[in-house]
Design a protein around this motif. Structure first.
Motif: not given
Length: 408
Positions: A352-361, A337-339, A363-378
């Motif tokens: 994140s889309k290239h991994a099996n499962i990924g999360i992307s924050l 598995m790739q994370v 960046g700095t100074g923004e409220q944490p809102a992190a999309p999670v991608f599973i097998d290339g799809k949000k």
């Protein structure tokens, strides 16, 4: 990824593990406890095995150490830890293996250094005694040459012959030849005594990267024995890791090497299991073997100065490594598995889309809102202060729904 073609060698059975014969490259380690101290040694072997060491070598240097080996083996068996034990013998192995037959039988493999098995007229008889014990108990042997303890009689022979040449070789190249000759001549003697090729592993260890590469390239051309790789006295911390990785990666890429050990000097109070993890990571990053899900994480930049990303990456990586022993028992292929744990929107969503499962924050100074991608799809966007915990739960759900459970 294109598969690396492995060098063809004789297969050597060590317990339930096969070294060579184009099988998986085996990761091994070595304890630094006093083997006479059964409690400490059992505890460290168990930790190394849990970290993924497939063979664990013990120093057997005294009668007290030899006497404890069968008890160490028995206690590990009671714990359900079946990792094969390798006995490391220098100077007095012929005495210990003969005087302590329970030790000789409890070990799964012997390591013999031809440079100090015996000197002058004692060398061959004492070497013969050790090989005879290996034959008696049906144990494989690693004939491990080291340039710090090279047979001086043999080296002198090579130096004398070199001096007679019309154009002498560089002294370092002569030492390379002597190392290889020590290993191959010792293996030939072992075979003459009666040990089969399928019971012999060779190693020629040095502490310089370029010397190690040159020696093993030549050794691989001149023999078909299984080879153990390791940069001896690699050093401490990043130096030891970088040097070992540089040397072993070149050889492994060429299909040379059937078992490896990363000889790191531990930091004071450091964890001995680091050498196992480094060995696994070398093999996994090269695409040779998989041991645990890989975590891709960006290095951080001015967009990710917040510690949120760093803490998330560390927490997820630790969670994956700690969970892998249980996942590995239950699920087929979970180690592949790739994370991805990414820090900002520049490369985060794409990686994140290239991994099996990924999360992307964000960046700095923004409220944490992190999309999670599973097998290339949000799949979902995580917000708030529990992103790490929620992402770990998503990882658990992905594993249980994606990977087939093993038959019990």
């Amino acid at each position: 990824m294109e598969k690396i073609l492995r060098r063809k060698t004789f297969g050597v059975k060590v317990g339930e593990i096969t070294i060579g014969d184009q099988g998986p490259v085996v990761v091994q380690s070595m304890t630094n406890t006093d083997t006479a101290d059964k409690v400490s040694t059992v505890a460290q072997v168990a930790r190394l095995a849990k970290a993924g060491s497939e063979l664990v070598r013990l120093t057997v240097n005294t009668e007290e150490a030899a006497a404890q080996v069968p008890y160490i083996r028995a206690e590990l068996d009671e714990m359900g830890c079946a990792v094969p034990l390798v006995g490391d013998f220098h100077y007095n192995g012929h005495v210990l293996l003969t005087k302590y037959p329970a030790c000789a039988e409890a070990l799964s493999k012997y390591r013999i250094n031809p440079g100090n098995v015996g000197f002058k007229d004692k060398r061959d008889p004492q070497f013969t005694t050790m090989i005879e014990q290996a034959i008696k108990y049906d144990k494989p042997v690693r004939i491990g040459v080291n340039w710090g303890s090279l047979d001086q009689v043999l080296l002198a022979r090579f130096m004398d012959n070199n001096a007679k040449r019309s154009i002498p070789k560089d002294v370092k190249l002569v030492m390379h030849d002597a190392l290889i000759a020590s290993a191959i001549e010792s293996a030939a003697l072992a075979e003459k005594i009666g040990l089969g090729k399928d019971h012999i592993v060779l190693s020629c260890k040095v502490s310089s990267v370029q010397d190690l590469v040159a020696v093993y390239q030549k050794l691989a051309k001149e023999s078909e024995y299984a080879l153990h790789l390791g940069l001896t006295e690699a050093g401490m911390g990043s130096k030891g890791i970088v040097a070992s990785t540089a040397a072993l990666s070149v050889l492994l890429q060429q299909g040379i090497g059937d078992t490896i050990r990363i000889s790191l000097t531990p930091e004071p109070g450091g964890d001995r299991t680091q050498e196992v993890i480094v060995g696994q990571e070398i093999l996994q990053t090269m695409g040779i073997r998989s041991f645990t899900p890989q975590i891709a994480a960006c290095p951080g930049c001015g967009r990710t100065t917040s510690t949120v990303f760093q803490e998330l990456a560390e927490e997820i990586q630790s969670y994956v490594r700690l969970s892998m022993p249980e996942w590995g028992k239950r699920y087929i292929g979970v180690e592949e598995m790739q994370v991805a744990v990414m820090g900002c929107i520049v490369n985060g969503p794409g990686e994140s889309k290239h991994a099996n499962i990924g999360i992307s924050l964000p960046g700095t100074g923004e409220q944490p809102a992190a999309p999670v991608f599973i097998d290339g799809k949000k799949k979902v966007t995580l917000r708030g202060g529990k992103i790490a915990q929620e992402f770990k739960e998503i990882v658990d759900d992905y594993i249980s729904s994606t990977y087939q459970e093993k038959m019990t």
